[in-house]
Design a protein around this motif. Sequence first.
Motif, PDB file in Angstrom:
ATOM      1  N   ASP A  76       0.841  -1.195   0.000  1.00 43.81           N
ATOM      2  CA  ASP A  76       0.000   0.000   0.000  1.00 43.81           C
ATOM      3  C   ASP A  76       0.879   1.248   0.000  1.00 43.81           C
ATOM      4  N   ALA A  77       1.962   1.225   0.771  1.00 45.01           N
ATOM      5  CA  ALA A  77       2.890   2.354   0.789  1.00 45.01           C
ATOM      6  C   ALA A  77       3.489   2.568  -0.601  1.00 45.01           C
ATOM      7  N   GLY A 102      10.059  -6.760   3.927  1.00 40.63           N
ATOM      8  CA  GLY A 102       8.698  -6.440   4.333  1.00 40.63           C
ATOM      9  C   GLY A 102       7.636  -7.257   3.623  1.00 40.63           C
ATOM     10  N   LEU A 103       8.052  -8.104   2.695  1.00 40.31           N
ATOM     11  CA  LEU A 103       7.089  -8.905   1.935  1.00 40.31           C
ATOM     12  C   LEU A 103       6.995 -10.336   2.442  1.00 40.31           C
ATOM     13  N   GLU A 104       7.838 -10.672   3.398  1.00 36.28           N
ATOM     14  CA  GLU A 104       7.885 -12.032   3.922  1.00 36.28           C
ATOM     15  C   GLU A 104       6.514 -12.421   4.482  1.00 36.28           C
ATOM     16  N   GLY A 105       5.978 -13.516   4.001  1.00 36.10           N
ATOM     17  CA  GLY A 105       4.718 -14.044   4.502  1.00 36.10           C
ATOM     18  C   GLY A 105       3.479 -13.264   4.072  1.00 36.10           C
ATOM     19  N   ARG A 106       3.639 -12.290   3.195  1.00 32.01           N
ATOM     20  CA  ARG A 106       2.504 -11.477   2.748  1.00 32.01           C
ATOM     21  C   ARG A 106       1.709 -12.263   1.712  1.00 32.01           C
ATOM     22  N   SER A 107       0.423 -12.407   1.956  1.00 32.44           N
ATOM     23  CA  SER A 107      -0.412 -13.191   1.052  1.00 32.44           C
ATOM     24  C   SER A 107      -0.694 -12.430  -0.238  1.00 32.44           C
ATOM     25  N   PRO A 108      -0.507 -13.069  -1.381  1.00 31.66           N
ATOM     26  CA  PRO A 108      -0.862 -12.448  -2.658  1.00 31.66           C
ATOM     27  C   PRO A 108      -2.361 -12.150  -2.773  1.00 31.66           C
ATOM     28  N   LEU A 109      -3.157 -12.796  -1.947  1.00 31.37           N
ATOM     29  CA  LEU A 109      -4.598 -12.531  -1.970  1.00 31.37           C
ATOM     30  C   LEU A 109      -4.903 -11.078  -1.616  1.00 31.37           C
ATOM     31  N   LEU A 110      -4.010 -10.445  -0.856  1.00 33.85           N
ATOM     32  CA  LEU A 110      -4.193  -9.037  -0.495  1.00 33.85           C
ATOM     33  C   LEU A 110      -4.179  -8.120  -1.713  1.00 33.85           C
ATOM     34  N   GLY A 137      -6.122 -17.654  -5.643  1.00 35.30           N
ATOM     35  CA  GLY A 137      -5.475 -18.797  -5.019  1.00 35.30           C
ATOM     36  C   GLY A 137      -6.170 -20.085  -5.415  1.00 35.30           C
ATOM     37  N   THR A 138      -5.381 -21.081  -5.759  1.00 36.08           N
ATOM     38  CA  THR A 138      -5.901 -22.411  -6.067  1.00 36.08           C
ATOM     39  C   THR A 138      -5.054 -23.427  -5.310  1.00 36.08           C
ATOM     40  N   THR A 139      -5.575 -24.611  -5.186  1.00 32.32           N
ATOM     41  CA  THR A 139      -4.854 -25.683  -4.527  1.00 32.32           C
ATOM     42  C   THR A 139      -4.629 -26.794  -5.543  1.00 32.32           C
ATOM     43  N   ASP A 140      -3.373 -27.225  -5.677  1.00 30.25           N
ATOM     44  CA  ASP A 140      -3.092 -28.295  -6.634  1.00 30.25           C
ATOM     45  C   ASP A 140      -3.466 -29.655  -6.051  1.00 30.25           C
ATOM     46  N   GLU A 141      -3.248 -30.723  -6.809  1.00 29.82           N
ATOM     47  CA  GLU A 141      -3.659 -32.058  -6.389  1.00 29.82           C
ATOM     48  C   GLU A 141      -2.922 -32.551  -5.146  1.00 29.82           C
ATOM     49  N   ASN A 142      -1.770 -31.942  -4.831  1.00 31.67           N
ATOM     50  CA  ASN A 142      -1.014 -32.315  -3.641  1.00 31.67           C
ATOM     51  C   ASN A 142      -1.347 -31.434  -2.438  1.00 31.67           C
ATOM     52  N   GLY A 143      -2.309 -30.538  -2.604  1.00 31.98           N
ATOM     53  CA  GLY A 143      -2.707 -29.660  -1.515  1.00 31.98           C
ATOM     54  C   GLY A 143      -1.865 -28.407  -1.378  1.00 31.98           C
ATOM     55  N   ASP A 157      -5.030 -12.709 -15.158  1.00 32.53           N
ATOM     56  CA  ASP A 157      -4.585 -13.001 -16.527  1.00 32.53           C
ATOM     57  C   ASP A 157      -3.635 -14.197 -16.581  1.00 32.53           C
ATOM     58  N   ASP A 158      -3.588 -14.968 -15.489  1.00 34.10           N
ATOM     59  CA  ASP A 158      -2.768 -16.174 -15.333  1.00 34.10           C
ATOM     60  C   ASP A 158      -1.270 -15.907 -15.171  1.00 34.10           C
ATOM     61  N   GLU A 159      -0.856 -14.651 -15.081  1.00 33.66           N
ATOM     62  CA  GLU A 159       0.546 -14.358 -14.810  1.00 33.66           C
ATOM     63  C   GLU A 159       0.870 -14.813 -13.394  1.00 33.66           C
ATOM     64  N   PRO A 160       2.009 -15.484 -13.188  1.00 34.07           N
ATOM     65  CA  PRO A 160       2.366 -15.901 -11.831  1.00 34.07           C
ATOM     66  C   PRO A 160       2.708 -14.684 -10.967  1.00 34.07           C
ATOM     67  N   VAL A 161       2.597 -14.843  -9.662  1.00 30.29           N
ATOM     68  CA  VAL A 161       2.806 -13.718  -8.752  1.00 30.29           C
ATOM     69  C   VAL A 161       4.234 -13.631  -8.206  1.00 30.29           C
ATOM     70  N   GLU A 162       5.064 -14.598  -8.523  1.00 31.95           N
ATOM     71  CA  GLU A 162       6.417 -14.607  -7.984  1.00 31.95           C
ATOM     72  C   GLU A 162       7.130 -13.286  -8.247  1.00 31.95           C
ATOM     73  N   GLU A 163       7.576 -12.688  -7.178  1.00 32.88           N
ATOM     74  CA  GLU A 163       8.422 -11.490  -7.222  1.00 32.88           C
ATOM     75  C   GLU A 163       7.769 -10.300  -7.922  1.00 32.88           C
ATOM     76  N   HIS A 164       6.455 -10.293  -8.026  1.00 37.46           N
ATOM     77  CA  HIS A 164       5.733  -9.235  -8.741  1.00 37.46           C
ATOM     78  C   HIS A 164       6.071  -7.848  -8.190  1.00 37.46           C
ATOM     79  N   HIS A 165       5.915  -7.665  -6.893  1.00 34.23           N
ATOM     80  CA  HIS A 165       6.152  -6.348  -6.299  1.00 34.23           C
ATOM     81  C   HIS A 165       7.636  -5.987  -6.304  1.00 34.23           C
ATOM     82  N   GLN A 166       8.471  -6.979  -6.124  1.00 31.07           N
ATOM     83  CA  GLN A 166       9.907  -6.724  -6.176  1.00 31.07           C
ATOM     84  C   GLN A 166      10.297  -6.197  -7.558  1.00 31.07           C
TER      85      GLN A 166
END
Length: 149
Positions: A34-35, A65-73, A78-84, A92-101
């Motif tokens: 948000d900042a 400051g991003l440690e443990g921050r949920s991308p849902l925010l 969020g989806t769960t794969d077959e292994n849980g 748009d199906d883009e992955p969220v890895e390192e998005h804010h970084q």
Amino acid sequence: MPTFYFLSGLTGNKKVASLLQRHFLENLEYDPIDAFDIFENLYRCSPDVAMRHADFLKAIARGEGLEGRSPLLDGAIGTTDENGKQEYHWPDDEPVEEHHQLRAAIFYYRLHPLDEEVNRLLDHWEVNHPEENVRSCIGKLREEGQGEG
């Protein structure tokens, strides 16, 4: 928050810049993203005021400051794969890895294209990011930056 964008269009307005800076600093304590969003508006309104806080972008680029921050925010799905295992992606199906970084590093790079730390981060992502479009975007950004230098 949506109002900040419209207020930031009042470029050079000291009262608006002061308001945005105050909210930036308040949000910095509990939600760096948000900042970051407020920082973008502050920069639009008053670059000189925003530049006093530009090192904040490097901290976000490092992931601080991003440690443990949920991308849902941020509106990720969020989806769960077959292994849980929980997985996240943008609508748009883009992955969220390192998005804010990446956003922070690119913003900072545009301000300081010769910064060694940010260039090291971009070097890493340009070679190793799992998405071709991200690697390509970084390459184009750097080509543009060289044309301006």
